[in-house]
Design an enzyme around this catalytic site. Structure first.
Site, short mmCIF file in Angstrom:
data_model
loop_
_atom_site.label_atom_id
_atom_site.label_comp_id
_atom_site.label_asym_id
_atom_site.label_seq_id
_atom_site.Cartn_x
_atom_site.Cartn_y
_atom_site.Cartn_z
N TYR A 54 42.52 -46.30 -6.95
CA TYR A 54 43.14 -45.21 -7.70
C TYR A 54 42.17 -44.58 -8.69
O TYR A 54 42.38 -43.44 -9.11
CB TYR A 54 44.36 -45.70 -8.49
CG TYR A 54 45.49 -46.28 -7.69
CD1 TYR A 54 45.54 -46.21 -6.30
CD2 TYR A 54 46.54 -46.93 -8.34
CE1 TYR A 54 46.59 -46.77 -5.58
CE2 TYR A 54 47.59 -47.49 -7.63
CZ TYR A 54 47.61 -47.41 -6.25
OH TYR A 54 48.65 -47.98 -5.56
N HIS A 112 44.15 -55.20 -0.98
CA HIS A 112 44.85 -53.92 -0.82
C HIS A 112 45.22 -53.64 0.64
O HIS A 112 46.34 -53.21 0.93
CB HIS A 112 44.00 -52.78 -1.37
CG HIS A 112 44.78 -51.57 -1.75
ND1 HIS A 112 44.42 -50.75 -2.78
CD2 HIS A 112 45.92 -51.04 -1.25
CE1 HIS A 112 45.30 -49.77 -2.90
NE2 HIS A 112 46.23 -49.92 -1.97
#
Length: 272
Positions: A54, A112
């Site tokens: 992010y 992730h």
């Protein structure tokens, strides 16, 4: 809902007691945008979710620190991206995440996605080491299949605390919920509002009209009824408050849940 009441007072999910309602922070890229994190914590949220990819760990960490909630009361999660999943890269990138977040530990560190540099044996050994060193409290995985979860358990010393996956009325994977229940793991639903698409789904709209509420509220309540924790993104105070109320106070009946379960279409927002 009393604003002084926190999600801790309402519900937690899985053996690791993951707070049932969190704030997703993808897209909160600036200090001004990340003020939503501070607002959320002061409103009663106790679960904050970010990720290396992010690019906002620093502003999220600053926003956590800016609030009046002690760090030990915040369940802070981040994720190691796919190109950092070689053993030594996990160790170094996790330490860099802690530095950016301004914290000595995270409560939950996820793989992730099980792609690119991911190798169950070597990647997960690094996660175990980070946990042994006290830099992470819990190990999580994200975007795994049931088969990949089983392989991960075979290679981890630590239990899997949580599996984060896309989950909403247009993309449900009940086999993941069954698997998590069997192993005492939390399922954390990201994009629980399907990027806003739930407002266009007839079945969700009908349930919302029945309860005199919004399709977004129904989508969150449905995910909670399925046993998921939810981490919707929100930036405004009104949306933060609405999401918290929907996920903690709106109760759907069995008929509502079955109606949404029966939606005959699928839309995965984040395919591999």
């Amino acid at each position: 809902m009393d604003e002084r009441r926190t999600v801790d007072d309402v519900d937690r999910v899985g053996d690791a007691a993951v707070p049932a309602v969190g704030l997703g922070t993808m897209g909160l890229d600036t200090a001004a945008e990340a003020r939503a994190v501070t607002t959320a914590l002061e409103m009663g949220y106790r679960h904050v979710d970010t990720a290396q990819i992010y690019g906002n760990e620093a502003v999220v960490g600053d926003a956590v620190a800016a609030g009046d909630v002690p760090r030990e009361d915040v369940f802070l999660a981040t994720k190691v991206w796919a190109d950092e999943l070689a053993h030594d890269d996990v160790l170094s990138s996790a330490r860099e995440s802690l530095e950016r977040l301004g914290t000595e530990y995270v409560d939950l560190l996820y793989v992730h996605r099980p792609i690119d540099a991911y190798d169950p044996e070597t990647t997960l050994a690094a996660f175990d080491r980070l946990r042994e060193e006290g830099l992470i409290r819990n190990v999580g995985v994200s975007n795994f299949t049931v088969e990949e979860l089983a392989t991960a358990r075979d290679h981890l010393d630590a239990p899997i605390a949580a599996h984060q996956t896309e989950y909403h009325p247009l993309f449900a994977r009940p086999e993941l919920l069954d698997d998590a229940r069997d192993h005492g793991e939390a399922v954390v639903a990201y994009s629980p509002l399907a990027g806003g698409l739930v407002s266009e789904v007839e079945e969700v709209v009908a349930v919302a009209e029945k309860h005199d509420t919004t399709p977004h509220a129904v989508s969150l309540a449905w995910a909670r009824a399925k046993g998921c924790a939810v981490v919707p993104k929100a930036s405004s105070e009104s949306h933060l408050r609405a999401n918290l109320a929907a996920a903690t106070t709106l109760e759907l009946d069995d008929e509502d849940v079955v109606r949404i379960d029966g939606i005959d279409r699928e839309r995965e927002l984040f395919p591999e």
